[in-house]
Each structure stands twice: as structure tokens, then as C-alpha cells.
Design a protein around this motif. Structure first.
Motif, mmCIF file in Angstrom:
data_model
loop_
_atom_site.group_PDB
_atom_site.id
_atom_site.type_symbol
_atom_site.label_atom_id
_atom_site.label_comp_id
_atom_site.label_asym_id
_atom_site.label_seq_id
_atom_site.Cartn_x
_atom_site.Cartn_y
_atom_site.Cartn_z
ATOM 1 N N UNK A 83 -18.891 3.822 -21.493
ATOM 2 C CA UNK A 83 -18.163 3.120 -20.440
ATOM 3 C C UNK A 83 -17.058 4.023 -19.898
ATOM 4 N N UNK A 84 -16.784 3.853 -18.604
ATOM 5 C CA UNK A 84 -15.690 4.574 -17.970
ATOM 6 C C UNK A 84 -15.136 3.671 -16.881
ATOM 7 N N UNK A 85 -13.847 3.732 -16.651
ATOM 8 C CA UNK A 85 -13.295 2.909 -15.591
ATOM 9 C C UNK A 85 -11.797 3.066 -15.462
ATOM 10 N N UNK A 86 -11.283 2.481 -14.395
ATOM 11 C CA UNK A 86 -9.861 2.515 -14.112
ATOM 12 C C UNK A 86 -9.207 1.236 -14.603
ATOM 13 N N UNK A 87 -7.906 1.293 -14.756
ATOM 14 C CA UNK A 87 -7.164 0.127 -15.232
ATOM 15 C C UNK A 87 -6.599 -0.686 -14.075
ATOM 16 N N UNK A 88 -7.024 -0.363 -12.874
ATOM 17 C CA UNK A 88 -6.589 -1.112 -11.703
ATOM 18 C C UNK A 88 -6.505 -0.237 -10.475
ATOM 19 N N UNK A 89 -6.137 -0.870 -9.383
ATOM 20 C CA UNK A 89 -5.954 -0.173 -8.111
ATOM 21 C C UNK A 89 -4.890 0.912 -8.252
ATOM 22 N N UNK A 90 -4.939 1.919 -7.398
ATOM 23 C CA UNK A 90 -3.858 2.905 -7.405
ATOM 24 C C UNK A 90 -2.509 2.211 -7.184
ATOM 25 N N UNK A 91 -1.484 2.693 -7.905
ATOM 26 C CA UNK A 91 -0.151 2.117 -7.796
ATOM 27 C C UNK A 91 0.546 2.615 -6.530
ATOM 28 N N UNK A 92 1.827 2.310 -6.397
ATOM 29 C CA UNK A 92 2.581 2.675 -5.189
ATOM 30 C C UNK A 92 2.634 4.186 -4.969
ATOM 31 N N UNK A 93 2.429 4.976 -6.024
ATOM 32 C CA UNK A 93 2.383 6.431 -5.894
ATOM 33 C C UNK A 93 0.975 6.955 -5.622
ATOM 34 N N UNK A 94 -0.009 6.056 -5.647
ATOM 35 C CA UNK A 94 -1.398 6.457 -5.441
ATOM 36 C C UNK A 94 -2.087 6.891 -6.717
ATOM 37 N N UNK A 95 -1.528 6.499 -7.879
ATOM 38 C CA UNK A 95 -2.096 6.889 -9.174
ATOM 39 C C UNK A 95 -2.869 5.721 -9.791
ATOM 40 N N UNK A 120 -14.581 10.553 -10.491
ATOM 41 C CA UNK A 120 -13.480 11.172 -9.745
ATOM 42 C C UNK A 120 -13.847 11.336 -8.271
ATOM 43 N N UNK A 121 -15.086 11.680 -7.979
ATOM 44 C CA UNK A 121 -15.518 11.814 -6.584
ATOM 45 C C UNK A 121 -15.386 10.467 -5.879
ATOM 46 N N UNK A 122 -15.848 9.401 -6.538
ATOM 47 C CA UNK A 122 -15.742 8.060 -5.968
ATOM 48 C C UNK A 122 -14.276 7.695 -5.728
ATOM 49 N N UNK A 123 -13.410 7.952 -6.706
ATOM 50 C CA UNK A 123 -11.998 7.571 -6.614
ATOM 51 C C UNK A 123 -11.249 8.368 -5.556
ATOM 52 N N UNK A 124 -11.715 9.569 -5.257
ATOM 53 C CA UNK A 124 -11.011 10.423 -4.290
ATOM 54 C C UNK A 124 -11.270 10.001 -2.850
ATOM 55 N N UNK A 125 -12.270 9.146 -2.626
ATOM 56 C CA UNK A 125 -12.635 8.776 -1.259
ATOM 57 C C UNK A 125 -11.603 7.897 -0.562
ATOM 58 N N UNK A 126 -11.102 6.829 -1.202
ATOM 59 C CA UNK A 126 -10.080 6.051 -0.474
ATOM 60 C C UNK A 126 -8.764 6.823 -0.420
#
Length: 168
Positions: A83-95, A120-126
Motif C-alpha cells: 500500500x502507498x498513499x498520502x495522509x491528505x490534501x496538500x497543506x497551505x504550503x503545498x506539502x 509522485x508523478x500523479x501528485x506532481x500534476x495538480x
């Protein structure tokens, strides 16, 4: 939410729906379309899945891909191996913080590096995502190697863990 799938040379990454996470959490992973190697279901992964379910219930479905786990599927065996994933939307700094786990049977083969690079490729798009952070126990040599392979930089450290950053 439509199912998002990403592909690399040896892997598919499938964004799991809230319903699929609930099935996994209830031990019903092989009764659905998901075929997950039992060794991928560590206690840590199960605990993280339970947390993800709670978070996903509180956010709009359009944002679920930032909160869910993506199932790492070995193209050869067609089984979920981690499994791999993020812990949420990017924060106010874009992290956005990333977390991951893989079955011990598939470690030391470059597969987690491949999975992280793909996500990482997917996350870099927005444009809202400017960087990915990862917090790793200092004793987790495998994860540290994965982050190094994916050009993450050590940015902070305490006695237990290191913090890494990858800017886009």
C-alpha cells in the motif's frame, strides 16, 4: 469517485475506494475483486487503513485519492503486494505526507521505489502540490533507501525519526 489506476513497468497502483478499504478492514479482501497477499496485511497497515477510513468519511469524495491507500499490484501475479498513499490534501504550503508498506516477500527488489516514483508523478500534476514529505524511523533502513532512490532530501531529524522532503 471513479477508480484511478496508475501503471509503471512492473506495477499497477489502484486507488482504493472507501468501500474497498472497509472490506479490507473487515478481513473481506479476497471476497471482493481485490486479491491481496496476506503478508502485505501487517498490523501497521491495518491500523493505517482504519485511520484512513475515518478520515475519508469526513472529506468530499472528490478528494478521496489524497486520503486513501493505493493498492500496489504486481502485474506478474496480479496480487496486491503493498500500500502507498498520502495522509491528505496538500497543506497551505503545498506539502502532502506519504506513507507506504510492502509485503516482506517483495522487499529489496526496487518495487517500492517504483511505486513511489509512480505516485509522485500523479501528485506532481495538480499545481497545489509543491512537495512530498515523509517521516521515517531511523531504524527503517529500507524506507530510507527508497526515499534516497526517489531523490528525497533529509530536512530534519530527532532521536527516533528522520523527516524527508521532495520538491517538485
Amino acid at each position: 469517485m471513479s477508480t484511478v489506476k496508475l501503471a509503471s513497468k512492473r506495477l499497477l497502483l489502484k486507488a482504493l475506494s472507501l468501500n474497498e478499504l472497509v472490506h479490507i478492514n473487515n478481513g473481506e479482501m479476497n471476497s471482493s475483486e481485490l486479491h491481496i497477499e496476506p503478508e502485505a496485511m501487517s498490523d501497521t497497515a491495518l491500523l493505517a487503513i482504519a485511520k484512513k477510513i475515518k478520515k475519508m468519511q469526513g472529506v468530499h469524495e472528490d478528494n478521496h485519492n489524497w486520503y486513501t491507500y493505493w493498492l500496489i499490484i504486481d502485474k506478474k501475479t496480479e496480487k496486491g503486494i503493498g500500500f502507498i498513499g498520502f495522509k491528505g490534501l496538500p497543506d497551505e504550503n503545498g506539502y502532502s505526507e506519504v506513507g507506504y508498506s510492502i509485503s516482506p516477500n517483495y522487499r529489496k527488489k526496487g518495487l517500492m521505489t517504483e511505486a513511489l516514483r509512480t505516485l509522485m508523478v500523479w501528485a506532481s500534476e495538480p499545481p497545489s502540490c509543491k512537495a512530498i514529505v515523509a517521516n521515517v524511523l531511523k531504524t527503517n533502513i529500507g524506507s530510507i533507501k527508497v526515499l534516497s532512490n526517489c531523490t528525497f532530501q533529509l530536512v530534519n531529524s530527532n532521536e527516533l525519526e528522520n523527516s524527508y522532503l521532495h520538491n517538485f
